[in-house]
Motif scaffolding. Structure first.
Motif, PDB file in Angstrom:
ATOM      1  N   GLU A   1       0.808  -1.224   0.000  1.00  0.00           N
ATOM      2  CA  GLU A   1       0.000   0.000   0.000  1.00  0.00           C
ATOM      3  C   GLU A   1       0.840   1.273   0.000  1.00  0.00           C
ATOM      4  O   GLU A   1       0.518   2.226  -0.701  1.00  0.00           O
ATOM      5  CB  GLU A   1      -0.946   0.012   1.198  1.00  0.00           C
ATOM      6  CG  GLU A   1      -2.079  -0.980   1.063  1.00  0.00           C
ATOM      7  CD  GLU A   1      -3.065  -0.875   2.213  1.00  0.00           C
ATOM      8  OE1 GLU A   1      -3.196   0.211   2.809  1.00  0.00           O
ATOM      9  OE2 GLU A   1      -3.707  -1.894   2.511  1.00  0.00           O
ATOM     10  N   THR A   2       1.904   1.278   0.791  1.00  0.00           N
ATOM     11  CA  THR A   2       2.710   2.500   0.914  1.00  0.00           C
ATOM     12  C   THR A   2       3.918   2.503  -0.022  1.00  0.00           C
ATOM     13  O   THR A   2       4.508   3.554  -0.259  1.00  0.00           O
ATOM     14  CB  THR A   2       3.235   2.676   2.350  1.00  0.00           C
ATOM     15  OG1 THR A   2       4.110   1.583   2.658  1.00  0.00           O
ATOM     16  CG2 THR A   2       2.095   2.724   3.349  1.00  0.00           C
ATOM     17  N   GLY A   3       4.306   1.317  -0.501  1.00  0.00           N
ATOM     18  CA  GLY A   3       5.497   1.213  -1.327  1.00  0.00           C
ATOM     19  C   GLY A   3       6.773   1.247  -0.512  1.00  0.00           C
ATOM     20  O   GLY A   3       7.869   1.301  -1.060  1.00  0.00           O
ATOM     21  N   GLN A   4       6.647   1.196   0.818  1.00  0.00           N
ATOM     22  CA  GLN A   4       7.827   1.264   1.673  1.00  0.00           C
ATOM     23  C   GLN A   4       8.495  -0.098   1.805  1.00  0.00           C
ATOM     24  O   GLN A   4       7.835  -1.133   1.835  1.00  0.00           O
ATOM     25  CB  GLN A   4       7.469   1.776   3.060  1.00  0.00           C
ATOM     26  CG  GLN A   4       7.195   3.252   3.103  1.00  0.00           C
ATOM     27  CD  GLN A   4       7.137   3.772   4.529  1.00  0.00           C
ATOM     28  OE1 GLN A   4       6.713   3.087   5.439  1.00  0.00           O
ATOM     29  NE2 GLN A   4       7.560   5.020   4.699  1.00  0.00           N
ATOM     30  N   LEU A   5       9.793  -0.045   1.903  1.00  0.00           N
ATOM     31  CA  LEU A   5      10.620  -1.218   2.143  1.00  0.00           C
ATOM     32  C   LEU A   5      11.455  -0.918   3.381  1.00  0.00           C
ATOM     33  O   LEU A   5      12.221   0.040   3.396  1.00  0.00           O
ATOM     34  CB  LEU A   5      11.538  -1.484   0.947  1.00  0.00           C
ATOM     35  CG  LEU A   5      12.635  -2.519   1.142  1.00  0.00           C
ATOM     36  CD1 LEU A   5      12.038  -3.906   1.370  1.00  0.00           C
ATOM     37  CD2 LEU A   5      13.576  -2.521  -0.047  1.00  0.00           C
ATOM     38  N   VAL A   6      11.275  -1.719   4.434  1.00  0.00           N
ATOM     39  CA  VAL A   6      12.039  -1.543   5.671  1.00  0.00           C
ATOM     40  C   VAL A   6      13.059  -2.671   5.727  1.00  0.00           C
ATOM     41  O   VAL A   6      12.708  -3.852   5.653  1.00  0.00           O
ATOM     42  CB  VAL A   6      11.121  -1.570   6.911  1.00  0.00           C
ATOM     43  CG1 VAL A   6      11.949  -1.441   8.183  1.00  0.00           C
ATOM     44  CG2 VAL A   6      10.094  -0.447   6.828  1.00  0.00           C
ATOM     45  N   VAL A   7      14.328  -2.282   5.841  1.00  0.00           N
ATOM     46  CA  VAL A   7      15.426  -3.239   5.851  1.00  0.00           C
ATOM     47  C   VAL A   7      16.081  -3.214   7.226  1.00  0.00           C
ATOM     48  O   VAL A   7      16.495  -2.158   7.703  1.00  0.00           O
ATOM     49  CB  VAL A   7      16.464  -2.889   4.761  1.00  0.00           C
ATOM     50  CG1 VAL A   7      17.634  -3.850   4.803  1.00  0.00           C
ATOM     51  CG2 VAL A   7      15.806  -2.897   3.384  1.00  0.00           C
ATOM     52  N   ASP A   8      16.147  -4.386   7.859  1.00  0.00           N
ATOM     53  CA  ASP A   8      16.853  -4.541   9.124  1.00  0.00           C
ATOM     54  C   ASP A   8      18.236  -5.085   8.826  1.00  0.00           C
ATOM     55  O   ASP A   8      18.371  -6.056   8.075  1.00  0.00           O
ATOM     56  CB  ASP A   8      16.128  -5.519  10.048  1.00  0.00           C
ATOM     57  CG  ASP A   8      14.783  -4.997  10.528  1.00  0.00           C
ATOM     58  OD1 ASP A   8      14.598  -3.770  10.573  1.00  0.00           O
ATOM     59  OD2 ASP A   8      13.922  -5.818  10.859  1.00  0.00           O
TER      60      ASP A   8
END
Length: 67
Positions: free
Chosen positions: A37-44
């Motif tokens: 939905e947001t197009g966000q990619l969170v990388v840890d």
């Protein structure tokens, strides 16, 4: 450490899975979570990932890392 990016071109769950798989395989990345939905990619990761490596992995999945 968490780093957030924006990915362009994802349109379905398969897109999300492809991005997560490619980015998650990068050295030092412990997790990659994309949101359709947001197009966000969170990388840890332990250290901040190399943006060029993340961009290349997203490109390999068939999408574009927004600038």
């Amino acid at each position: 450490m968490q780093t957030t990016y924006r990915v362009e071109g994802m349109t379905c769950g398969h897109c999300v899975a492809a991005v997560e798989e490619e980015v998650g395989a990068l050295d030092g990345v412990t997790a990659a979570k994309a949101d359709l939905e947001t197009g966000q990619l969170v990388v840890d990761s332990g250290d901040e990932p190399d943006r060029n490596a993340v961009a290349a992995a997203v490109d390999e999945a068939g999408y574009t890392l927004a600038s």
